[in-house]
Design an enzyme around this catalytic site. Sequence first.
Site, PDB file in Angstrom:
ATOM      1  N   LYS A 240     -13.404 -13.900  -5.476  1.00  0.00           N
ATOM      2  CA  LYS A 240     -12.766 -13.649  -6.768  1.00  0.00           C
ATOM      3  C   LYS A 240     -11.249 -13.638  -6.660  1.00  0.00           C
ATOM      4  O   LYS A 240     -10.561 -13.614  -7.659  1.00  0.00           O
ATOM      5  CB  LYS A 240     -13.328 -12.394  -7.449  1.00  0.00           C
TER       6      LYS A 240
ATOM      7  N   LYS B   3     -16.605 -18.832   1.648  1.00  0.00           N
ATOM      8  CA  LYS B   3     -17.298 -18.065   0.623  1.00  0.00           C
ATOM      9  C   LYS B   3     -16.530 -18.108  -0.714  1.00  0.00           C
ATOM     10  O   LYS B   3     -15.302 -18.085  -0.716  1.00  0.00           O
ATOM     11  CB  LYS B   3     -17.395 -16.613   1.118  1.00  0.00           C
TER      12      LYS B   3
ATOM     13  N   LYS C 139      -5.408  -6.112   5.505  1.00  0.00           N
ATOM     14  CA  LYS C 139      -4.629  -5.816   4.297  1.00  0.00           C
ATOM     15  C   LYS C 139      -3.181  -5.490   4.627  1.00  0.00           C
ATOM     16  O   LYS C 139      -2.291  -5.784   3.834  1.00  0.00           O
ATOM     17  CB  LYS C 139      -5.280  -4.667   3.515  1.00  0.00           C
TER      18      LYS C 139
END
Length: 335
Positions: free
Chosen positions: A200, A197, A115
């Site tokens: 979202k 994968k 991140k």
Amino acid sequence: MEKEKKVLYSGMQATGLLTIGNYIGALKNWVNLNEEYDCFFGVMDLHSLTVRQNPAEFRKAARRIYTQYVAAGLDPEKNCIYFQSHVPAHTQLGWVLDCFTYMGELNRMTQFKDKSAKHADNINAGLFTYPSLMAADILLYQADVVPIGADQKQHLEICRDIAERMNNIYGDIFTIPEGYFPKIGAKIMSLAEPTKKMSKSDENVNATIYLVDDKDTIIRKFKKAVTDSEAQVRYDVENKPGVSNLMEIYGIVTEKSMDAIEKEFEGKGYGDFKLAVGEAVADALEPMHKRYAEFEQDKSYIDKCIKDNAEKASYYANKTLRKVYKKLGLNEMIR
Ligand code: TRP
């Protein structure tokens, strides 16, 4: 109170749109867990603050996730579903745990590294201490089991380390939680890059089926799904990842085996197959859409669930917090 059932705790970030991957991989499997466990599901809105959010969108997204959980069948009267920010004990215990978590431990977290790379302009202290707040989430409820994805294993490990460290110093404070990895629960892949994968946060909207997508959108996206040039519906993850992913999705929503699906589409092209997958998925999501629309029409039911469950969660969380404060030697409040 004596614990009768074991306690299960899980949480999800409060942003983004849930996908059929979230549904098939997690949500759908959680619906019956309350028979075996006392279940707590947090909508982790405080964790979402580690990344800059647009307030209006953020508020909506968090509420949408809450409502989708209920619409998908998680019963808010049998499961404690609540917003993390409604239970101040999370941040209160979070601070305490910060004081028992080492910089070196946090520095090793791969999610922090990822991140930080992704949000290089906003590497804030919250991003760094994210794991100790997550540990507080889990430990406040004395959770025995924590269903998580593989990407959260490291965070659960640090949670156990912190809990054991404090138990060693102060005597038994916390239940040491175990990871919970359901036996079933397929991994749904991206429709555009079927070796990745379904996520979202994918920028390509055609890669992902969102739970809010309507029937036309779902069918259109499946029609565009990447397959191969063999034109044969055959399960072969290695050589035909796209078709195999569609078969898995179809298999889960229709409860058909891979063999049965191969037979069903023998001699038929991908066009027919994709249409069938799209229709089956749209049909499977329809009851959820209906319930979601009802909850949007009349907000009072969800409002009440949010309120009641925040109170319920607070009750358990405060019990642990009081115990921790006392063990640490903080003076009791004089009333
Ligand atoms: N970190 C988790 C995620 O990104 C969300 C989360 C926060 C969580 N607190 C938790 C998951 C406690 C399980 C238990 O998915």
